[in-house]
Scaffold this motif. Sequence first.
Motif, short mmCIF file in Angstrom:
data_model
loop_
_atom_site.label_atom_id
_atom_site.label_comp_id
_atom_site.label_asym_id
_atom_site.label_seq_id
_atom_site.Cartn_x
_atom_site.Cartn_y
_atom_site.Cartn_z
N VAL A 262 0.84 -1.19 0.00
CA VAL A 262 0.00 0.00 0.00
C VAL A 262 0.88 1.25 0.00
O VAL A 262 1.91 1.31 0.67
N LEU A 263 0.47 2.23 -0.77
CA LEU A 263 1.11 3.54 -0.78
C LEU A 263 0.15 4.52 -0.10
O LEU A 263 -0.95 4.76 -0.61
N LEU A 264 0.54 5.02 1.06
CA LEU A 264 -0.31 5.97 1.80
C LEU A 264 -0.21 7.34 1.13
O LEU A 264 0.89 7.82 0.87
N THR A 265 -1.35 7.94 0.87
CA THR A 265 -1.35 9.23 0.18
C THR A 265 -2.61 10.00 0.51
O THR A 265 -3.60 9.43 0.96
N ASP A 266 -2.55 11.30 0.31
CA ASP A 266 -3.71 12.17 0.50
C ASP A 266 -4.00 12.87 -0.81
O ASP A 266 -3.36 13.86 -1.16
N ILE A 267 -4.95 12.33 -1.57
CA ILE A 267 -5.24 12.85 -2.91
C ILE A 267 -6.58 13.56 -2.96
O ILE A 267 -7.08 13.85 -4.05
N GLY A 268 -7.17 13.84 -1.80
CA GLY A 268 -8.48 14.48 -1.77
C GLY A 268 -9.53 13.58 -2.38
O GLY A 268 -10.30 13.98 -3.25
N TRP A 269 -9.57 12.34 -1.88
CA TRP A 269 -10.37 11.27 -2.49
C TRP A 269 -11.74 11.11 -1.86
O TRP A 269 -11.91 11.22 -0.65
N SER A 270 -12.73 10.86 -2.71
CA SER A 270 -14.05 10.42 -2.26
C SER A 270 -14.61 9.50 -3.33
O SER A 270 -14.43 9.73 -4.53
N ASP A 271 -15.27 8.43 -2.90
CA ASP A 271 -15.87 7.54 -3.89
C ASP A 271 -17.26 8.00 -4.31
O ASP A 271 -17.88 7.39 -5.18
N LEU A 272 -17.74 9.11 -3.72
CA LEU A 272 -19.06 9.66 -4.07
C LEU A 272 -20.11 8.56 -4.10
O LEU A 272 -20.94 8.49 -4.99
N GLY A 273 -20.06 7.71 -3.07
CA GLY A 273 -20.89 6.52 -3.07
C GLY A 273 -22.32 6.74 -2.62
O GLY A 273 -23.18 5.88 -2.85
N ASN A 274 -22.60 7.86 -1.95
CA ASN A 274 -23.96 8.11 -1.48
C ASN A 274 -24.22 9.61 -1.44
O ASN A 274 -23.35 10.43 -1.68
N TRP A 275 -25.44 9.97 -1.12
CA TRP A 275 -25.83 11.38 -1.14
C TRP A 275 -25.11 12.18 -0.05
O TRP A 275 -24.78 13.35 -0.24
N GLU A 276 -24.83 11.53 1.07
CA GLU A 276 -24.16 12.25 2.15
C GLU A 276 -22.73 12.62 1.75
O GLU A 276 -22.26 13.73 2.02
N SER A 277 -22.04 11.70 1.07
CA SER A 277 -20.68 12.00 0.63
C SER A 277 -20.68 13.08 -0.44
O SER A 277 -19.76 13.90 -0.52
N LEU A 278 -21.72 13.12 -1.27
CA LEU A 278 -21.82 14.16 -2.27
C LEU A 278 -22.08 15.51 -1.62
O LEU A 278 -21.51 16.54 -2.03
N HIS A 279 -22.90 15.53 -0.58
CA HIS A 279 -23.15 16.76 0.17
C HIS A 279 -21.86 17.29 0.79
O HIS A 279 -21.61 18.51 0.81
#
Length: 357
Positions: A262-279
């Motif tokens: 695993v390569l640990l990184t901070d890429i500003g990631w979201s899987d946009l998997g649900n409405w709450e994450s989109l909000h």
Amino acid sequence: MNQNNYVIIMAGGTGTRLWPVSTSKRPKQFHDLLGLGKSLLQMTYERFLAKFPKENIYIVTNKEYEGLIEEQIEGIDSQQLLLEPYKRNTAPCIAYAAYKIASKNPEASMVIAPADHLILKEDIFHQSIAVALDSASKKDQLITLGMHPNRPETGYGYIQYIPDSATIKKVKTFTEKPEIGLAQKFIESGDFVWNAGIFIWSAKSIIKAYEEYLPDLAEIFADGKSQYFSVNENLFVNKAYTQCVNISIDFGIMEKAENVFVLLTDIGWSDLGNWESLHEIREKDDQDNVLPKNVMSFNATGNIVTTDKSDLVVIQDLHDFLVAEQDGVILICRKNAEKEIKEIVNVVKAEKGDSFV
């Protein structure tokens, strides 16, 4: 640009947690969910196009989305569009792509990425991918990108790594979608990260892993070596998929393999998997609402509203709600009702048929 480096964009998911906007006919990767004038697929494709040769970017998707891909990715060559006849999860689709690319370039290294994820820090993302590709091209490693978790999410895979000074760390355990209690323990331990679903490896390493852990799939797609990049490829793939088991790459290989890193990184990631994450990631007004210009709100906070054809929508006294309108379907529910939305979709499909989902 390194001609041995390839990208496989997975664009076959249905994203029912974002219903009614995301449907089986037009899943979330084909929508402009961020209000930027581009679909998630287009953003993903352009992100890789900046660093990879155009001819080395492949998209694997269900054949029913062929028209949507061609509509959104102008000029993509038909040989770079891998069409699955049936939905069989990620292990078969990655095998198809890996064996096809390896038949053309045995020295290939590849990045596997979902089409529908958000990456805000693109410079860091490209730096991380470059580091991982360099390592994967030289060593027998199956590498994934790890994101530091901020909540006990049950929809992600978790990676426990061996803490040392190495840039790319050896994975101790790989657990796909744990129950909430186990996820909470992972968070508390401090040495677990989320699996972002972005993988980097050489064609030789992933084919070796298929041969060891998913030998049936290995045999199926190895048989297509003489068919790939030929007029007979679709016929071969249509037959091959009737024999494929429905399994994810996570369950099929990553949880079992000994050479996972695993390569640990901070890429500003979201899987946009649900409405709450989109909000969470959309621009909000001073009342924490995500609202299009045709929506007026009164005493309303923490809501997300998306409309398709309405000229005006007015909400009042709503707090932490979702209001979503798409193609004649309106859903109003709690913003965090992810589990309930999946249940609603199943009931709608059972009682109203496939046309609404």
